[in-house]
Design an enzyme around this catalytic site. Structure first.
Site, PDB file in Angstrom:
ATOM      1  N   ASP A 259       9.838   4.877   5.272  1.00 25.05           N
ATOM      2  CA  ASP A 259       9.471   5.630   4.059  1.00 25.05           C
ATOM      3  C   ASP A 259       9.861   7.094   4.208  1.00 25.05           C
ATOM      4  O   ASP A 259       9.378   7.775   5.108  1.00 25.05           O
ATOM      5  CB  ASP A 259       7.954   5.545   3.845  1.00 25.05           C
ATOM      6  CG  ASP A 259       7.504   4.105   3.578  1.00 25.05           C
ATOM      7  OD1 ASP A 259       8.286   3.357   2.989  1.00 25.05           O
ATOM      8  OD2 ASP A 259       6.388   3.753   3.956  1.00 25.05           O
TER       9      ASP A 259
ATOM     10  N   ASP B  56      12.419   5.785  10.993  1.00 28.01           N
ATOM     11  CA  ASP B  56      11.251   5.654  10.136  1.00 28.01           C
ATOM     12  C   ASP B  56      11.777   5.058   8.812  1.00 28.01           C
ATOM     13  O   ASP B  56      12.979   5.159   8.525  1.00 28.01           O
ATOM     14  CB  ASP B  56      10.657   7.042   9.925  1.00 28.01           C
ATOM     15  CG  ASP B  56       9.568   7.055   8.884  1.00 28.01           C
ATOM     16  OD1 ASP B  56       8.615   6.292   9.028  1.00 28.01           O
ATOM     17  OD2 ASP B  56       9.687   7.823   7.914  1.00 28.01           O
TER      18      ASP B  56
ATOM     19  N   ASN C 233       3.731  -2.809   4.834  1.00 22.49           N
ATOM     20  CA  ASN C 233       4.627  -3.399   3.830  1.00 22.49           C
ATOM     21  C   ASN C 233       6.104  -3.219   4.179  1.00 22.49           C
ATOM     22  O   ASN C 233       6.962  -3.406   3.320  1.00 22.49           O
ATOM     23  CB  ASN C 233       4.372  -2.751   2.466  1.00 22.49           C
ATOM     24  CG  ASN C 233       2.964  -3.013   1.961  1.00 22.49           C
ATOM     25  OD1 ASN C 233       2.560  -4.164   1.831  1.00 22.49           O
ATOM     26  ND2 ASN C 233       2.201  -1.968   1.704  1.00 22.49           N
TER      27      ASN C 233
ATOM     28  N   ASP D 169      10.753  11.755   8.744  1.00 21.32           N
ATOM     29  CA  ASP D 169      10.572  12.742   7.672  1.00 21.32           C
ATOM     30  C   ASP D 169       9.170  13.345   7.714  1.00 21.32           C
ATOM     31  O   ASP D 169       8.851  14.189   6.883  1.00 21.32           O
ATOM     32  CB  ASP D 169      10.766  12.092   6.296  1.00 21.32           C
ATOM     33  CG  ASP D 169       9.627  11.146   5.972  1.00 21.32           C
ATOM     34  OD1 ASP D 169       9.312  10.289   6.816  1.00 21.32           O
ATOM     35  OD2 ASP D 169       9.023  11.276   4.892  1.00 21.32           O
TER      36      ASP D 169
ATOM     37  N   GLY E 148       3.695   9.537   6.221  1.00 20.01           N
ATOM     38  CA  GLY E 148       3.766   8.995   7.586  1.00 20.01           C
ATOM     39  C   GLY E 148       2.434   8.592   8.191  1.00 20.01           C
ATOM     40  O   GLY E 148       2.396   8.003   9.262  1.00 20.01           O
TER      41      GLY E 148
HETATM   42  P1  B16 Z   1       1.094   0.946   3.918  1.00 19.73           P
HETATM   43  P2  B16 Z   1       6.515   5.306   7.373  1.00 19.73           P
HETATM   44  C1  B16 Z   1       4.143   5.190   6.098  1.00 19.73           C
HETATM   45  O1  B16 Z   1       5.403   4.673   6.368  1.00 19.73           O
HETATM   46  C2  B16 Z   1       4.135   6.053   4.845  1.00 19.73           C
HETATM   47  O2  B16 Z   1       4.924   7.209   5.029  1.00 19.73           O
HETATM   48  C3  B16 Z   1       2.720   6.484   4.537  1.00 19.73           C
HETATM   49  O3  B16 Z   1       2.697   7.269   3.375  1.00 19.73           O
HETATM   50  C4  B16 Z   1       1.851   5.230   4.372  1.00 19.73           C
HETATM   51  O4  B16 Z   1       0.501   5.609   4.142  1.00 19.73           O
HETATM   52  C5  B16 Z   1       1.942   4.383   5.624  1.00 19.73           C
HETATM   53  O5  B16 Z   1       3.292   4.059   5.893  1.00 19.73           O
HETATM   54  C6  B16 Z   1       1.144   3.101   5.498  1.00 19.73           C
HETATM   55  O6  B16 Z   1       1.721   2.307   4.485  1.00 19.73           O
HETATM   56  O7  B16 Z   1      -0.086   1.316   3.080  1.00 19.73           O
HETATM   57  O8  B16 Z   1       2.228   0.359   3.130  1.00 19.73           O
HETATM   58  O9  B16 Z   1       0.715   0.094   5.103  1.00 19.73           O
HETATM   59  O10 B16 Z   1       6.852   6.644   6.831  1.00 19.73           O
HETATM   60  O11 B16 Z   1       5.877   5.346   8.745  1.00 19.73           O
HETATM   61  O12 B16 Z   1       7.648   4.323   7.267  1.00 19.73           O
HETATM   62 MG    MG Z   2       8.163   8.454   6.771  1.00 20.45          MG
END
Ligand code: B16
Ligand code: MG
Length: 215
Positions: free
Chosen positions: A11, A9, A116, A168, A46
């Site tokens: 973030d 993962d 992103n 996480d 997540g």
């Molecule tokens: P975006 P991961 C997730 O990434 C984040 O943990 C979560 O907080 C966020 O809302 C989601 O990506 C979408 O992100 O708005 O940038 O498309 O933890 O799966 O790497």
């Molecule tokens: Mg994450």
């Protein structure tokens, strides 16, 4: 089954963008007169952008047009913050483990709900360390559904039973299990306790030690 691939993962595992997501959502919430705390933000870990907005709105009804505008506004704030990231924002132990996996021939992929993800990988300068990057732009349901992890298993050419997910978020561990994979959870037990192995962070741990546990 021996582990042959690590599915990371992004973030909260390799870098702490959850703080930046929080600041983006917080700014939007303030503009909309909604109370939003750091504690509230934990539930967003997540989960997809759309689901995050639903949680932030706490039942407040908005039109589809308003929802899209709010997500875009928050994303603008978030991207502004990501623009200031540098390789120094990699979490302790992350780069060492990515290097080690490459050295010992373990495949590795990014599996992120974020649209992103590439932007963040570029800022961290680690995009070329992965055999595959599966992100929130994939035509798939986001975590806790298994879709993104199943796509990653195909992309790296390693069967699900031989993939280890590093997560996480509770939703991420659920997604890993739904995919038939085992998981290393990073963070408190009340969040990632469903994972087969739980660490505070990657710091002071090696890929070999993780492989010894699972294999
Ligand atoms: P975006 P991961 C997730 O990434 C984040 O943990 C979560 O907080 C966020 O809302 C989601 O990506 C979408 O992100 O708005 O940038 O498309 O933890 O799966 O790497
Ligand atoms: Mg994450």
């Amino acid at each position: 089954m021996r582990i042959k691939a690590f599915l990371f993962d992004l973030d909260g595992v390799l870098t702490d963008t959850s703080e930046l997501h929080f600041l983006g959502w917080k700014r939007l919430a303030e503009e909309e007169g909604i109370n939003f705390t750091r504690e509230d933000n934990e539930a967003l870990r997540g989960v997809s952008r759309r689901e995050s907005l639903n949680l932030l709105l706490k039942g407040r009804q908005v039109t589809e047009e308003q929802a899209l505008e709010m997500m875009e506004r928050k994303n603008g704030y978030y991207i502004e913050l990501v623009g200031q990231m540098t390789p120094a924002d990699l979490l302790p132990g992350a780069l060492k483990m990515l290097d080690e996996n490459r050295r010992i021939g373990i495949k590795q992929a990014i599996v992120s709900s974020s649209k992103n993800a590439w932007l963040v990988l570029d800022r961290l300068q680690i995009g070329d360390m992965f055999d595959a990057v599966i992100d929130g732009n994939a035509p798939a349901r986001s975590k806790p559904y298994p879709d993104l992890f199943l796509l990653a298993s195909k992309a790296v050419g390693v069967p699900v039973k031989e993939c280890l997910v590093v997560e996480d978020a509770e939703a991420g561990v659920q997604a890993a299990h739904a995919a038939g994979m085992r998981a290393l959870g990073l963070g408190p037990v009340d969040r990632v306790g469903a994972a087969e192995l739980v660490y505070d962070s990657l710091q002071r741990h090696t890929a070999q030690e993780i492989l010894n546990f699972f294999n």
